[in-house]
Design an enzyme around this catalytic site. Structure first.
Site, mmCIF file in Angstrom:
data_model
loop_
_atom_site.group_PDB
_atom_site.id
_atom_site.type_symbol
_atom_site.label_atom_id
_atom_site.label_comp_id
_atom_site.label_asym_id
_atom_site.label_seq_id
_atom_site.Cartn_x
_atom_site.Cartn_y
_atom_site.Cartn_z
ATOM 1 N N GLU A 149 -34.981 17.054 37.864
ATOM 2 C CA GLU A 149 -34.193 18.089 38.470
ATOM 3 C C GLU A 149 -34.525 18.596 36.840
ATOM 4 O O GLU A 149 -33.298 19.947 36.428
ATOM 5 C CB GLU A 149 -32.068 17.508 38.127
ATOM 6 N N GLY A 185 -39.208 16.819 14.372
ATOM 7 C CA GLY A 185 -39.010 17.070 13.029
ATOM 8 C C GLY A 185 -37.776 16.566 13.044
ATOM 9 O O GLY A 185 -36.904 16.498 11.387
ATOM 10 N N LYS A 221 -37.000 10.690 10.425
ATOM 11 C CA LYS A 221 -37.383 11.902 11.376
ATOM 12 C C LYS A 221 -38.007 10.863 13.001
ATOM 13 O O LYS A 221 -37.950 9.946 13.175
ATOM 14 C CB LYS A 221 -38.703 12.287 11.015
HETATM 15 C C1 LIG Z 1 -24.951 9.521 25.953
HETATM 16 C C2 LIG Z 1 -24.887 8.970 26.783
HETATM 17 C C3 LIG Z 1 -25.043 7.812 27.896
HETATM 18 C C4 LIG Z 1 -24.005 7.472 26.407
HETATM 19 O O1 LIG Z 1 -23.082 7.399 27.774
HETATM 20 P P1 LIG Z 1 -22.083 5.585 27.891
HETATM 21 O O2 LIG Z 1 -23.532 4.918 27.386
HETATM 22 O O3 LIG Z 1 -21.685 5.479 29.309
HETATM 23 O O4 LIG Z 1 -21.181 5.805 26.831
HETATM 24 P P2 LIG Z 1 -19.104 5.984 26.506
HETATM 25 O O5 LIG Z 1 -19.433 7.667 26.877
HETATM 26 O O6 LIG Z 1 -19.324 4.519 27.584
HETATM 27 O O7 LIG Z 1 -19.259 6.307 25.290
HETATM 28 C C5 LIG Z 1 -19.282 4.969 24.583
HETATM 29 C C6 LIG Z 1 -18.808 4.730 22.925
HETATM 30 O O8 LIG Z 1 -19.532 5.829 22.223
HETATM 31 C C7 LIG Z 1 -18.487 6.751 22.483
HETATM 32 N N1 LIG Z 1 -19.499 8.226 22.075
HETATM 33 C C8 LIG Z 1 -20.702 8.356 23.753
HETATM 34 N N2 LIG Z 1 -20.682 10.182 22.951
HETATM 35 C C9 LIG Z 1 -20.378 10.402 22.275
HETATM 36 C C10 LIG Z 1 -21.265 11.730 20.894
HETATM 37 N N3 LIG Z 1 -21.557 12.337 21.235
HETATM 38 N N4 LIG Z 1 -20.548 10.838 19.901
HETATM 39 C C11 LIG Z 1 -19.703 10.127 19.793
HETATM 40 N N5 LIG Z 1 -19.440 8.827 19.805
HETATM 41 C C12 LIG Z 1 -19.943 9.258 21.189
HETATM 42 C C13 LIG Z 1 -17.316 7.270 23.209
HETATM 43 O O9 LIG Z 1 -16.430 8.108 22.679
HETATM 44 C C14 LIG Z 1 -16.897 5.795 23.378
HETATM 45 O O10 LIG Z 1 -16.417 5.392 21.987
HETATM 46 P P3 LIG Z 1 -15.233 3.843 22.091
HETATM 47 O O11 LIG Z 1 -16.278 2.881 22.324
HETATM 48 O O12 LIG Z 1 -15.060 4.042 20.920
HETATM 49 O O13 LIG Z 1 -14.832 3.629 23.412
HETATM 50 C C15 LIG Z 1 -23.143 10.442 28.199
HETATM 51 O O14 LIG Z 1 -22.585 10.796 27.113
HETATM 52 C C16 LIG Z 1 -24.354 10.961 28.739
HETATM 53 O O15 LIG Z 1 -25.095 12.131 28.398
HETATM 54 N N6 LIG Z 1 -25.475 10.723 29.530
HETATM 55 C C17 LIG Z 1 -25.575 11.604 30.716
HETATM 56 C C18 LIG Z 1 -25.189 12.286 31.749
HETATM 57 C C19 LIG Z 1 -26.409 12.963 32.337
HETATM 58 O O16 LIG Z 1 -27.062 14.115 32.282
HETATM 59 N N7 LIG Z 1 -27.255 12.787 33.541
HETATM 60 C C20 LIG Z 1 -27.519 14.311 34.668
HETATM 61 C C21 LIG Z 1 -26.325 14.661 35.806
HETATM 62 S S1 LIG Z 1 -27.812 15.736 36.268
#
Ligand SMILES: CC(C)(COP(=O)(O)OP(=O)(O)OC[C@H]1O[C@@H](n2cnc3c(N)ncnc32)[C@H](O)[C@@H]1OP(=O)(O)O)[C@@H](O)C(=O)NCCC(=O)NCCS
Length: 342
Positions: A219, A285, A302
C-alpha cells in the site's frame, strides 16, 4: 549460449523509429539451435540485434522453428506473421548495455515475466532509449504525432484517451504474472517484478527494476531498485527511498516478514522481521537511540549502522521526539485472508 530472445510486436512512429515492443513469450538462455535458425531465416549477424521481420520471413522462421521442435515459438512466429504492426525478433547474445528500444523492452519483459530478478539484468542507459510517449487507448503514440491523431479521432467521432505521458508503460498491458492482485494497474510500471501472492492496493506503486519476492500487501511505494522480501507489508502511503534522485547510493531493500507502517519511510535496507512505526521516516544519517528491554539507553548510533540487521522495531518516542530502536518482539503475523490472492 545467448542471454535472451523474444519475438515481439511493436509500434513505430512515422519516421519508422521503435516506440515500444510487446513480447508475449520472452525466453532466457535460448539454445544454440534456435539462434542458428534466427541466423539462417532472418540473417542474424551475431551480437545483440533487433531484427525487423516481414510476414514472409516470419513464415520461413516459423517453419524452421517447427522442424526444430520449438513448437511454442513457432506458433508465436506464425501468429505474428499476420500482425498489422511491425514485428521484431530480438536476440541478446549477452547482457550488455542495451543499444535499441526493442532490446530495452526485452530486458524489462524479462523482469516482469519473473525470468530475472531486479538487478539481474543491466539497465544502465535505458532512459535514452525509451522515448517519452502518450500511452493511449489506441496504443503508444509519439508526442510529435499526438495532436494529429487526436484530431483524426475527433473527426471520426472518437475520443483518443491519453492514459499517461511517460517513458514506461503500465506492466499489465504487457504481462499479468500469476497470482497477483493489482487494484490500480497504472501504478505498476513495466519492468516491475511482482512476486506470486502480492496484492498492490490503490496507493501502492512499483517502479521498474523493483518489486516483491512473494506474498506481500503493498500500500506504499516501491522505488526503482528496491526489493521487498516474502511476507513483508508496506503500509498506506509509506515510502522506500530510491537511488535515482538524491537518495544516495545505498540500495534499499526490505527483508522477510517486515512491516513498514502507514506513512513511514526508509532510507536504509531492513533485515528480516523489522517494523517501522507509522509515520516515522528513517534516513541513513538519522541518529537512533538503541534501547534495551527495559527501555534504557544503550547507545546512540546512525541508522545506517543498523542496515540489514534483523528483528528491530523503530519508533519515534511520542514524548521526546527521539528516534528509538528496540528488539521487535511482536513478530508480524500476516493476515492470511489479506494475502489470499487466488
Ligand atoms: C510501532 C508499533 C508497531 C508499536 O506497536 P506495538 O508493538 O503493538 O506497541 P504498543 O502500541 O502495544 O505499545 C507498547 C508500549 O510502547 C509504548 N509506545 C508505543 N509507541 C510509542 C511511541 N511512539 N513512543 C513512546 N511509547 C510508545 C506504548 O505506550 C506501550 O507502553 P506500555 O508498555 O507502557 O503500555 C505501532 O504503533 C505501529 O506504528 N504499527 C504500524 C501499523 C501500520 O501502520 N500498519 C499499516 C496500516 S496500512
Amino acid at each position: 549460449m545467448s542471454f535472451a530472445f523474444g519475438i515481439g510486436i511493436g509500434t513505430q512512429n512515422n519516421q519508422g523509429e521503435w516506440l515500444e515492443v510487446y513480447y508475449q513469450q520472452p525466453i532466457m538462455t535460448p539454445d544454440k539451435a534456435l539462434i542458428d535458425v534466427v541466423e539462417s531465416a532472418l540473417d542474424y549477424q551475431g551480437g545483440n540485434q533487433a531484427i525487423e521481420a516481414s510476414a514472409e520471413q516470419l513464415h520461413q522462421f516459423a517453419n524452421a522453428l517447427r522442424q526444430l521442435g520449438q513448437t511454442e515459438q513457432a506458433t508465436l512466429a506464425e501468429k505474428t506473421a499476420k500482425s498489422k504492426r511491425p514485428v521484431v525478433v530480438t536476440v541478446l547474445a549477452s547482457d550488455d548495455t542495451a543499444s535499441s528500444t526493442p532490446e530495452v523492452y526485452l530486458k524489462l519483459h524479462l523482469i516482469s515475466h519473473r525470468l530475472v530478478k531486479p538487478h539481474g539484468v543491466k539497465l544502465d542507459g535505458i532512459f535514452g532509449l525509451l522515448p517519452n510517449l502518450a500511452w493511449t487507448n489506441e496504443g503508444a503514440i509519439d508526442l510529435n504525432e499526438l495532436a494529429e491523431r487526436q484530431l483524426r479521432a475527433r473527426i471520426e467521432g472518437r475520443t483518443l484517451e491519453v492514459k499517461s505521458v511517460d517513458k514506461f508503460p503500465q506492466m499489465t498491458d504487457y504481462v499479468v504474472p500469476k497470482g497477483v492482485r493489482i487494484a490500480d494497474t497504472a501504478r505498476v510500471r513495466l519492468g516491475a517484478y511482482v512476486g506470486e501472492g502480492t496484492t498492490v492496493m490503490h496507493e501502492g506503486f512499483i517502479n521498474f527494476n523493483a518489486g516483491t519476492e512473494g506474498t506481500s500487501m503493498i500500500e506504499g511505494r516501491i522505488s526503482a531498485g528496491v526489493m521487498i522480501g516474502k511476507g513483508s507489508d508496506l503500509g498506506g502511503g509509506c515510502s522506500t527511498m530510491g537511488t535515482l534522485s538524491g537518495g544516495g547510493n545505498i540500495i534499499i531493500s526490505v527483508g522477510e516478514n517486515c512491516l513498514l507502517g502507514a506513512n513511514a519511510g526508509i532510507g536504509i535496507p531492513l533485515g528480516d522481521r523489522c517494523t517501522v512505526e507509522a509515520g516515522l521516516y528513517i534516513t541513513s544519517g538519522t541518529k537512533v537511540a538503541l534501547l534495551d528491554d527495559n527501555n534504557e539507553l544503550v547507545e546512540v548510533i546512525k541508522a545506517r549502522d543498523l542496515a540489514g540487521k534483523p528483528d528491530l522495531l523503530f519508533r519515534r518516542n511520542s514524548q521526546t521526539g527521539a528516534v528509538e530502536c528496540k528488539t521487535n518482539k511482536t513478530a508480524i503475523e500476516l493476515n492470511e485472508e489479506l494475502h489470499a490472492n487466488n
